[in-house]
Design a protein around this motif. Sequence first.
Motif, PDB file in Angstrom:
ATOM      1  N   PRO A  62       0.803  -1.225   0.000  1.00 25.30           N
ATOM      2  CA  PRO A  62       0.000   0.000   0.000  1.00 25.30           C
ATOM      3  C   PRO A  62       0.842   1.284   0.000  1.00 25.30           C
ATOM      4  N   SER A  74      -5.534   8.986   3.060  1.00 24.42           N
ATOM      5  CA  SER A  74      -6.089   7.744   2.521  1.00 24.42           C
ATOM      6  C   SER A  74      -4.960   6.747   2.289  1.00 24.42           C
ATOM      7  N   ALA A 120      -3.821   3.669  -0.462  1.00 22.85           N
ATOM      8  CA  ALA A 120      -4.094   3.151  -1.804  1.00 22.85           C
ATOM      9  C   ALA A 120      -3.344   1.847  -2.025  1.00 22.85           C
ATOM     10  N   SER A 145      -7.786   3.319  -6.985  1.00 21.44           N
ATOM     11  CA  SER A 145      -6.631   3.528  -6.114  1.00 21.44           C
ATOM     12  C   SER A 145      -6.451   4.997  -5.733  1.00 21.44           C
ATOM     13  N   THR A 146      -7.070   5.920  -6.491  1.00 20.73           N
ATOM     14  CA  THR A 146      -6.940   7.377  -6.343  1.00 20.73           C
ATOM     15  C   THR A 146      -5.550   7.884  -6.722  1.00 20.73           C
ATOM     16  N   HIS A 203      -8.820   1.594  -2.432  1.00 25.06           N
ATOM     17  CA  HIS A 203      -8.306   2.590  -1.491  1.00 25.06           C
ATOM     18  C   HIS A 203      -9.212   2.629  -0.267  1.00 25.06           C
TER      19      HIS A 203
END
Length: 226
Positions: free
Chosen positions: A33, A127, A129, A157-158, A167
Amino acid sequence: LVEGLLTERLNRRDQAIQEITSTWGDNQQVIGPVLIVPYRYYYTEKKEVLVANRTILQDTEVSQQDNAYFLPTHLNIEGQATPKRLHKGIYQAVVYDAILDLSGDFSAPDFTPFKLGKFDILWDQASLAVPIHDLRGVQETLAIHLGESDLPLLPGSTLKFYPQGIHADITHFTAPTGPLPFHLKITVRGSDALQFAPIGVENTVHLTSPWPDPSFNGAFLTAERK
Protein backbone atom coordinates in the motif's frame (compact mmCIF):
# COMPACT_ATOMS: atom_id res chain seq x y z
CA LEU A 1 -0.13 -22.98 -47.31
CA VAL A 2 1.29 -24.49 -44.12
CA GLU A 3 2.35 -21.06 -42.85
CA GLY A 4 -1.12 -19.69 -43.52
CA LEU A 5 -2.72 -22.57 -41.59
CA LEU A 6 -0.35 -22.10 -38.65
CA THR A 7 -1.03 -18.36 -38.52
CA GLU A 8 -4.78 -18.99 -38.52
CA ARG A 9 -4.51 -21.56 -35.70
CA LEU A 10 -2.26 -19.29 -33.64
CA ASN A 11 -4.71 -16.41 -34.03
CA ARG A 12 -7.57 -18.66 -32.97
CA ARG A 13 -5.57 -19.84 -29.96
CA ASP A 14 -4.76 -16.28 -28.90
CA GLN A 15 -8.42 -15.30 -29.30
CA ALA A 16 -9.58 -18.28 -27.22
CA ILE A 17 -7.08 -17.49 -24.45
CA GLN A 18 -8.13 -13.84 -24.49
CA GLU A 19 -11.79 -14.83 -24.12
CA ILE A 20 -10.96 -17.08 -21.16
CA THR A 21 -8.76 -14.59 -19.33
CA SER A 22 -11.08 -11.63 -20.01
CA THR A 23 -13.77 -13.25 -17.85
CA TRP A 24 -11.46 -14.81 -15.25
CA GLY A 25 -8.79 -12.15 -14.70
CA ASP A 26 -5.77 -10.67 -16.47
CA ASN A 27 -2.16 -10.83 -15.29
CA GLN A 28 -2.04 -9.28 -11.84
CA GLN A 29 0.28 -6.58 -10.57
CA VAL A 30 0.00 -5.75 -6.87
CA ILE A 31 1.54 -2.48 -5.69
CA GLY A 32 1.44 -0.97 -2.27
CA PRO A 33 0.00 0.00 0.00
CA VAL A 34 0.79 3.71 -0.40
CA LEU A 35 -0.08 6.24 2.31
CA ILE A 36 -1.45 9.50 0.86
CA VAL A 37 -1.51 12.62 3.06
CA PRO A 38 -2.85 15.87 1.53
CA TYR A 39 -1.33 19.18 2.58
CA ARG A 40 -1.98 22.84 1.84
CA TYR A 41 0.95 25.18 1.31
CA TYR A 42 1.09 28.96 1.03
CA TYR A 43 3.21 31.26 -1.06
CA THR A 44 3.24 34.93 -1.98
CA GLU A 45 2.77 36.27 -5.47
CA LYS A 46 2.29 39.75 -6.82
CA LYS A 47 -1.15 40.59 -8.18
CA GLU A 48 -2.49 43.69 -9.82
CA VAL A 49 -5.00 45.57 -7.65
CA LEU A 50 -6.82 48.84 -8.25
CA VAL A 51 -6.04 51.50 -5.59
CA ALA A 52 -7.24 55.10 -6.01
CA ASN A 53 -7.85 54.54 -9.71
CA ARG A 54 -4.29 53.28 -10.10
CA THR A 55 -3.17 49.72 -10.79
CA ILE A 56 -0.38 48.62 -8.48
CA LEU A 57 1.34 45.33 -7.72
CA GLN A 58 0.57 44.00 -4.26
CA ASP A 59 1.88 40.92 -2.42
CA THR A 60 -0.95 38.42 -1.99
CA GLU A 61 -0.85 35.13 -0.08
CA VAL A 62 -2.02 32.21 -2.21
CA SER A 63 -2.79 28.67 -1.05
CA GLN A 64 -2.60 25.46 -3.04
CA GLN A 65 -3.24 21.82 -2.15
CA ASP A 66 -1.14 18.79 -3.06
CA ASN A 67 -0.56 15.22 -1.90
CA ALA A 68 2.42 13.67 -0.13
CA TYR A 69 3.03 9.97 -0.80
CA PHE A 70 4.71 7.70 1.75
CA LEU A 71 5.89 4.15 1.04
CA PRO A 72 6.21 1.31 3.58
CA THR A 73 9.33 0.88 5.64
CA HIS A 74 8.73 -2.87 5.72
CA LEU A 75 6.63 -4.78 3.18
CA ASN A 76 6.03 -8.50 3.67
CA ILE A 77 3.97 -10.57 1.23
CA GLU A 78 2.96 -14.17 1.89
CA GLY A 79 1.12 -15.82 -1.00
CA GLN A 80 -0.25 -19.10 -2.25
CA ALA A 81 -1.11 -19.43 -5.95
CA THR A 82 -3.22 -22.36 -7.14
CA PRO A 83 -3.20 -22.83 -10.93
CA LYS A 84 -5.81 -24.56 -13.06
CA ARG A 85 -6.44 -25.10 -16.76
CA LEU A 86 -9.55 -23.77 -18.49
CA HIS A 87 -10.55 -24.96 -21.96
CA LYS A 88 -12.33 -23.41 -24.90
CA GLY A 89 -12.68 -25.91 -27.73
CA ILE A 90 -9.28 -27.49 -28.35
CA TYR A 91 -7.46 -24.58 -26.69
CA GLN A 92 -6.54 -24.10 -23.06
CA ALA A 93 -5.31 -21.33 -20.79
CA VAL A 94 -3.65 -21.54 -17.41
CA VAL A 95 -5.25 -19.33 -14.75
CA TYR A 96 -4.79 -19.11 -10.99
CA ASP A 97 -6.35 -18.21 -7.66
CA ALA A 98 -3.92 -16.44 -5.34
CA ILE A 99 -4.36 -15.81 -1.62
CA LEU A 100 -2.12 -12.90 -0.63
CA ASP A 101 -1.29 -11.66 2.84
CA LEU A 102 0.30 -8.19 2.86
CA SER A 103 1.72 -6.79 6.09
CA GLY A 104 4.31 -4.31 7.23
CA ASP A 105 4.50 -0.78 8.58
CA PHE A 106 4.97 2.86 7.69
CA SER A 107 7.32 5.18 9.51
CA ALA A 108 5.71 8.31 10.92
CA PRO A 109 5.23 10.67 7.94
CA ASP A 110 8.01 13.27 7.80
CA PHE A 111 7.42 16.46 5.82
CA THR A 112 10.92 17.85 6.44
CA PRO A 113 12.29 16.78 3.00
CA PHE A 114 9.56 18.81 1.29
CA LYS A 115 11.33 22.04 2.38
CA LEU A 116 8.06 23.92 2.58
CA GLY A 117 7.51 27.30 4.19
CA LYS A 118 4.10 27.78 5.71
CA PHE A 119 1.88 24.73 5.25
CA ASP A 120 -0.98 22.77 6.84
CA ILE A 121 -1.17 18.96 6.93
CA LEU A 122 -4.70 17.72 6.26
CA TRP A 123 -4.54 14.55 8.34
CA ASP A 124 -8.32 14.11 8.27
CA GLN A 125 -8.21 13.71 4.47
CA ALA A 126 -5.53 11.01 4.40
CA SER A 127 -6.09 7.74 2.52
CA LEU A 128 -4.40 4.43 1.78
CA ALA A 129 -4.09 3.15 -1.80
CA VAL A 130 -3.41 -0.38 -3.06
CA PRO A 131 -3.07 -0.44 -6.87
CA ILE A 132 -4.13 -3.76 -8.43
CA HIS A 133 -3.98 -4.24 -12.18
CA ASP A 134 -7.27 -6.14 -12.70
CA LEU A 135 -9.87 -5.56 -9.99
CA ARG A 136 -12.25 -8.08 -11.58
CA GLY A 137 -10.13 -10.81 -10.03
CA VAL A 138 -10.78 -9.65 -6.45
CA GLN A 139 -13.29 -12.01 -4.90
CA GLU A 140 -14.44 -10.56 -1.57
CA THR A 141 -15.37 -7.40 0.28
CA LEU A 142 -12.09 -6.02 1.54
CA ALA A 143 -10.85 -4.22 4.61
CA ILE A 144 -7.35 -3.24 5.68
CA HIS A 145 -6.11 -3.08 9.24
CA LEU A 146 -4.14 0.12 9.82
CA GLY A 147 -2.84 0.94 13.27
CA GLU A 148 -5.77 0.16 15.57
CA SER A 149 -8.52 0.52 12.93
CA ASP A 150 -10.16 -1.68 10.31
CA LEU A 151 -10.86 0.40 7.20
CA PRO A 152 -13.22 -0.67 4.38
CA LEU A 153 -11.62 -0.62 0.93
CA LEU A 154 -13.35 1.01 -2.02
CA PRO A 155 -12.79 0.68 -5.80
CA GLY A 156 -10.14 2.90 -7.40
CA SER A 157 -6.63 3.53 -6.11
CA THR A 158 -6.94 7.38 -6.34
CA LEU A 159 -3.35 7.45 -7.67
CA LYS A 160 -3.13 9.61 -10.77
CA PHE A 161 -0.79 7.39 -12.78
CA TYR A 162 -2.17 4.03 -11.62
CA PRO A 163 -5.93 4.42 -11.09
CA GLN A 164 -6.79 0.70 -11.01
CA GLY A 165 -7.07 -0.81 -7.56
CA ILE A 166 -8.60 -0.08 -4.17
CA HIS A 167 -8.31 2.59 -1.49
CA ALA A 168 -9.43 3.38 2.05
CA ASP A 169 -10.30 6.77 3.50
CA ILE A 170 -8.64 7.15 6.92
CA THR A 171 -11.22 8.95 9.03
CA HIS A 172 -10.23 10.65 12.29
CA PHE A 173 -6.55 10.25 11.35
CA THR A 174 -4.07 12.09 13.54
CA ALA A 175 -0.33 12.59 13.18
CA PRO A 176 1.32 9.27 14.10
CA THR A 177 4.29 9.46 16.44
CA GLY A 178 5.69 5.99 15.71
CA PRO A 179 5.49 3.13 13.21
CA LEU A 180 2.07 2.57 11.67
CA PRO A 181 1.46 -1.17 11.06
CA PHE A 182 -0.87 -2.49 8.35
CA HIS A 183 -2.30 -5.86 7.36
CA LEU A 184 -4.37 -6.86 4.32
CA LYS A 185 -5.53 -10.29 3.19
CA ILE A 186 -6.82 -10.51 -0.37
CA THR A 187 -7.79 -13.21 -2.85
CA VAL A 188 -7.22 -12.42 -6.53
CA ARG A 189 -7.81 -14.28 -9.76
CA GLY A 190 -5.46 -13.87 -12.66
CA SER A 191 -3.65 -15.46 -15.55
CA ASP A 192 -0.22 -15.51 -17.18
CA ALA A 193 1.66 -13.66 -14.42
CA LEU A 194 1.58 -12.54 -10.80
CA GLN A 195 3.82 -9.53 -10.12
CA PHE A 196 4.73 -7.49 -7.05
CA ALA A 197 6.37 -4.07 -6.84
CA PRO A 198 9.11 -3.83 -4.18
CA ILE A 199 8.15 -0.34 -3.05
CA GLY A 200 9.14 -0.81 0.59
CA VAL A 201 12.54 0.07 2.03
CA GLU A 202 12.78 -3.60 3.00
CA ASN A 203 10.78 -6.14 0.97
CA THR A 204 10.13 -9.85 1.50
CA VAL A 205 7.96 -11.97 -0.79
CA HIS A 206 7.31 -15.66 -0.09
CA LEU A 207 5.11 -17.40 -2.67
CA THR A 208 4.15 -21.08 -2.81
CA SER A 209 2.46 -22.97 -5.65
CA PRO A 210 2.21 -26.53 -7.00
CA TRP A 211 3.13 -25.24 -10.48
CA PRO A 212 6.24 -27.31 -11.33
CA ASP A 213 8.22 -24.96 -13.57
CA PRO A 214 7.68 -21.25 -12.83
CA SER A 215 9.74 -18.59 -14.53
CA PHE A 216 10.77 -15.29 -12.95
CA ASN A 217 11.26 -11.81 -14.36
CA GLY A 218 11.89 -8.31 -13.08
CA ALA A 219 14.87 -6.77 -11.33
CA PHE A 220 15.13 -9.39 -8.58
CA LEU A 221 15.26 -13.15 -8.87
CA THR A 222 14.15 -15.32 -5.97
CA ALA A 223 16.67 -15.75 -3.16
CA GLU A 224 15.54 -19.36 -2.80
CA ARG A 225 13.35 -21.65 -4.88
CA LYS A 226 12.27 -25.24 -4.38
